[in-house]
Structure formats: C-alpha cells, structure tokens
Design a protein around this motif. Sequence first.
Motif, PDB file in Angstrom:
ATOM      1  N   ASP A   1       0.860  -1.176   0.000  1.00 56.31           N
ATOM      2  CA  ASP A   1       0.000   0.000   0.000  1.00 56.31           C
ATOM      3  C   ASP A   1       0.905   1.238   0.000  1.00 56.31           C
ATOM      4  OD1 ASP A   1      -1.465   2.245   1.268  1.00 56.31           O
ATOM      5  OD2 ASP A   1      -3.027   0.781   1.678  1.00 56.31           O
TER       6      ASP A   1
ATOM      7  N   TYR B   1       7.866  -6.691  10.449  1.00 55.36           N
ATOM      8  CA  TYR B   1       7.398  -6.356   9.101  1.00 55.36           C
ATOM      9  C   TYR B   1       8.529  -5.825   8.240  1.00 55.36           C
ATOM     10  CZ  TYR B   1       2.566  -7.373  10.085  1.00 55.36           C
ATOM     11  OH  TYR B   1       1.400  -8.023  10.386  1.00 55.36           O
TER      12      TYR B   1
ATOM     13  N   THR C   1      -1.164  -3.539   4.128  1.00 58.11           N
ATOM     14  CA  THR C   1      -1.862  -2.291   4.421  1.00 58.11           C
ATOM     15  C   THR C   1      -2.236  -2.208   5.887  1.00 58.11           C
ATOM     16  OG1 THR C   1      -3.720  -0.894   3.751  1.00 58.11           O
ATOM     17  CG2 THR C   1      -4.135  -3.267   3.873  1.00 58.11           C
ATOM     18  N   ARG C   2      -2.582  -1.019   6.306  1.00 61.67           N
ATOM     19  CA  ARG C   2      -3.183  -0.810   7.621  1.00 61.67           C
ATOM     20  C   ARG C   2      -4.629  -0.359   7.458  1.00 61.67           C
ATOM     21  NH1 ARG C   2      -0.055   2.102  12.323  1.00 61.67           N
ATOM     22  NH2 ARG C   2       0.947   0.091  12.302  1.00 61.67           N
ATOM     23  N   SER C   3      -5.082  -0.217   6.267  1.00 63.49           N
ATOM     24  CA  SER C   3      -6.434   0.276   6.008  1.00 63.49           C
ATOM     25  C   SER C   3      -7.483  -0.634   6.650  1.00 63.49           C
ATOM     26  CB  SER C   3      -6.689   0.329   4.503  1.00 63.49           C
ATOM     27  OG  SER C   3      -8.057   0.563   4.261  1.00 63.49           O
ATOM     28  N   PRO C   4      -8.448  -0.037   7.337  1.00 64.30           N
ATOM     29  CA  PRO C   4      -9.497  -0.852   7.950  1.00 64.30           C
ATOM     30  C   PRO C   4     -10.562  -1.323   6.965  1.00 64.30           C
ATOM     31  CG  PRO C   4      -9.874   1.461   8.425  1.00 64.30           C
ATOM     32  CD  PRO C   4      -8.559   1.374   7.686  1.00 64.30           C
TER      33      PRO C   4
ATOM     34  N   PRO D   1      -9.842  -4.845   3.740  1.00 67.86           N
ATOM     35  CA  PRO D   1     -10.251  -6.241   3.926  1.00 67.86           C
ATOM     36  C   PRO D   1     -11.716  -6.530   3.588  1.00 67.86           C
ATOM     37  CG  PRO D   1      -8.892  -5.534   5.770  1.00 67.86           C
ATOM     38  CD  PRO D   1      -9.217  -4.299   4.937  1.00 67.86           C
TER      39      PRO D   1
ATOM     40  N   VAL E   1      -5.044  -9.873   2.413  1.00 67.36           N
ATOM     41  CA  VAL E   1      -4.460  -8.715   3.080  1.00 67.36           C
ATOM     42  C   VAL E   1      -3.477  -9.176   4.144  1.00 67.36           C
ATOM     43  CG1 VAL E   1      -4.996  -6.770   4.620  1.00 67.36           C
ATOM     44  CG2 VAL E   1      -6.480  -7.262   2.676  1.00 67.36           C
TER      45      VAL E   1
ATOM     46  N   GLN F   1      -2.188  -7.284   7.305  1.00 67.22           N
ATOM     47  CA  GLN F   1      -2.388  -6.064   8.088  1.00 67.22           C
ATOM     48  C   GLN F   1      -1.125  -5.727   8.866  1.00 67.22           C
ATOM     49  OE1 GLN F   1      -4.935  -4.163   7.264  1.00 67.22           O
ATOM     50  NE2 GLN F   1      -6.375  -4.383   8.934  1.00 67.22           N
TER      51      GLN F   1
END
Length: 124
Positions: A6, A24, A109-112, A115, A121, A123
């Motif tokens: 991302d 990570y 990604t860290r997007s909520p 997913p 994904v 996270q």
Amino acid sequence: MRLLLDTRVVMWWIADAPQLSASYKELLETGPAVYVSAVSAREITVKQFLGGFEGPGDLAEQVRDLQFRRLSITAAHGVRAGRLPRVHSDPFDRILIAQAQAEGMALVTRSPWIPEYDVQVVQV
C-alpha cells in the motif's frame, strides 16, 4: 507469498517509520517477491500537490527508485478497479486492490476497509 505494498506502507518504509514493526521490516527486506505499484508514485505526487501528504519533494522519485519489484498498471487492472464494489472510492487504493486481485498478491496495508474487498491482506 507475493506482496504488494500500500502507498502508506511504502512511505513508512522510506521514512523508517515506527508504524512498521521490526518483524514487518524484516519481512519486506527478505521477502523474495515484494512489489510497489506505479500507482503509488502517482498517488504521492498528486496528494503532495494537493497538500494531503507531507514529506520531501522527491518522495515520488524515492518510491520509483526503491529496490522492490515494480508493478505496472495495465488496462485489465483499470477495468477491474472500475468494477469493484463501492466500499470506498479512493481511486489509488482501488487500483492497488485490483492489482492484488489480478496478480494473486497479498496487499500489505493498515487500512481498515480494504479487507472488506475480496483480496488477501497482510495487516500491519
């Protein structure tokens, strides 16, 4: 596993930001198939111009020059992105989702909300 980063994760990588844990960072350093999409350089350029992203003026060039594998955007990616459900409307993220789906990659990604799409994904 092939990983697609991302744009925010790419920015954290460049800045050596604490949002990316040591585990990570090691995964990205040692992963044999870590990709950065061409759309990330575009997103950074556009959002810096509009005042949405902070960082050095050459941030997009830093993304371009990363040693990760590059993933170009194809017409098929564009079509797939256009046909995604309207969970979220960010065009850059929609391309990343479409690319991950089409290429069989996991999107880091860290997007909520990512997913919520039919995409693998990782996270952070």
